[in-house]
Design an enzyme around this catalytic site. Sequence first.
Site, PDB file in Angstrom:
ATOM      1  N   SER A  72       0.824  -1.214   0.000  1.00  0.00           N
ATOM      2  CA  SER A  72       0.000   0.000   0.000  1.00  0.00           C
ATOM      3  C   SER A  72       0.859   1.265   0.000  1.00  0.00           C
ATOM      4  CB  SER A  72      -0.931   0.000   1.211  1.00  0.00           C
ATOM      5  OG  SER A  72      -1.720  -1.164   1.231  1.00  0.00           O
TER       6      SER A  72
HETATM    7  N1  SAH Z   1      -1.341  -4.147   3.409  1.00  0.00           N
HETATM    8  C1  SAH Z   1      -0.718  -4.815   2.319  1.00  0.00           C
HETATM    9  C2  SAH Z   1      -1.566  -4.625   1.079  1.00  0.00           C
HETATM   10  C3  SAH Z   1      -1.506  -5.771   0.191  1.00  0.00           C
HETATM   11  S1  SAH Z   1      -2.623  -5.675  -1.173  1.00  0.00           S
HETATM   12  C4  SAH Z   1       0.677  -4.238   2.112  1.00  0.00           C
HETATM   13  O1  SAH Z   1       0.886  -3.074   2.426  1.00  0.00           O
HETATM   14  O2  SAH Z   1       1.540  -4.941   1.602  1.00  0.00           O
HETATM   15  C5  SAH Z   1      -4.053  -6.491  -0.511  1.00  0.00           C
HETATM   16  C6  SAH Z   1      -3.856  -7.902  -0.076  1.00  0.00           C
HETATM   17  O3  SAH Z   1      -5.150  -8.415   0.258  1.00  0.00           O
HETATM   18  C7  SAH Z   1      -3.299  -8.852  -1.128  1.00  0.00           C
HETATM   19  O4  SAH Z   1      -2.158  -9.481  -0.639  1.00  0.00           O
HETATM   20  C8  SAH Z   1      -4.432  -9.817  -1.379  1.00  0.00           C
HETATM   21  O5  SAH Z   1      -4.013 -11.133  -1.695  1.00  0.00           O
HETATM   22  C9  SAH Z   1      -5.175  -9.784  -0.069  1.00  0.00           C
HETATM   23  N2  SAH Z   1      -6.549 -10.238  -0.118  1.00  0.00           N
HETATM   24  C10 SAH Z   1      -7.491  -9.997  -1.066  1.00  0.00           C
HETATM   25  N3  SAH Z   1      -8.645 -10.593  -0.751  1.00  0.00           N
HETATM   26  C11 SAH Z   1      -8.447 -11.246   0.442  1.00  0.00           C
HETATM   27  C12 SAH Z   1      -9.255 -12.057   1.283  1.00  0.00           C
HETATM   28  N4  SAH Z   1     -10.518 -12.345   0.990  1.00  0.00           N
HETATM   29  N5  SAH Z   1      -8.713 -12.546   2.421  1.00  0.00           N
HETATM   30  C13 SAH Z   1      -7.425 -12.280   2.752  1.00  0.00           C
HETATM   31  N6  SAH Z   1      -6.601 -11.522   1.991  1.00  0.00           N
HETATM   32  C14 SAH Z   1      -7.106 -11.011   0.850  1.00  0.00           C
END
Ligand code: SAH
Length: 222
Positions: A72
């Site tokens: 993010s």
């Molecule tokens: N906070 C993280 C953002 C990652 S992007 C960072 O800063 O690195 C969002 C993440 O949500 C992805 O890794 C994706 O695989 C995950 N995601 C999407 N849908 C999801 C779900 N239903 N349950 C768990 N994780 C999920």
Amino acid sequence: MTPRAQAPRPPAGALATARTRLLDEIRAAGVQDAAVLAALARVPREKFLDDALKNRAYENNALPIGHAQTISQPVVVAFMTQALTQGRRLERVLEVGTGSGYQTAVLAELVDTVFTVERIKPLSEVARTRLAALGYRNVHFGYADGMNGWLPYAPYKGILVTAGAERVPPALLEQLAPGGRLVMPVGPQGRQSLKLVERRGSSFREQDLGWVSFVPLLSGKV
Ligand code: SAH
């Protein structure tokens, strides 16, 4: 639990300069919470990126982390964290979407215990190893579909979702403690608004915090 034994050394040279500039930018964008700013200053974002991207760690951008996902944007991490904690040290917080683990580490600096779930196994495993190496002892990792929340540890004083959906999954509202807050991007892909939902007994109060762009919340595990 203590979040970490010892703070890591600040990055040297160019990274350190970029990091100071980024923190100024985040402050200028309206993040005033001193504890949140201090947490962002402590978590080394370059450790959450592949070698080829480390030199861009303190740009105020989302960056790829593989599996079509992104780490993010720092200013958004700061805003979401500030909206969630509101100056308090929360006990148990659920994060949906571990990804790189960067937001997880920021939360771990500020709350007692973080429960974080991720649906992509390799991302969850890498994040777990990474946070252990950084010394965080107050994070529990789950490989699961976070749309169902994480029932065994519910209720949560805070729930932070780092992927967007058309609506807040009902299980997450159910797992919110009385007085608890949920922060999540809600709306159609590419036009989500950041929602803050507060639980007051059995009713929920909703607030709009502005436009954001997040990867989609998807069901099932991979
Ligand atoms: N906070 C993280 C953002 C990652 S992007 C960072 O800063 O690195 C969002 C993440 O949500 C992805 O890794 C994706 O695989 C995950 N995601 C999407 N849908 C999801 C779900 N239903 N349950 C768990 N994780 C999920």
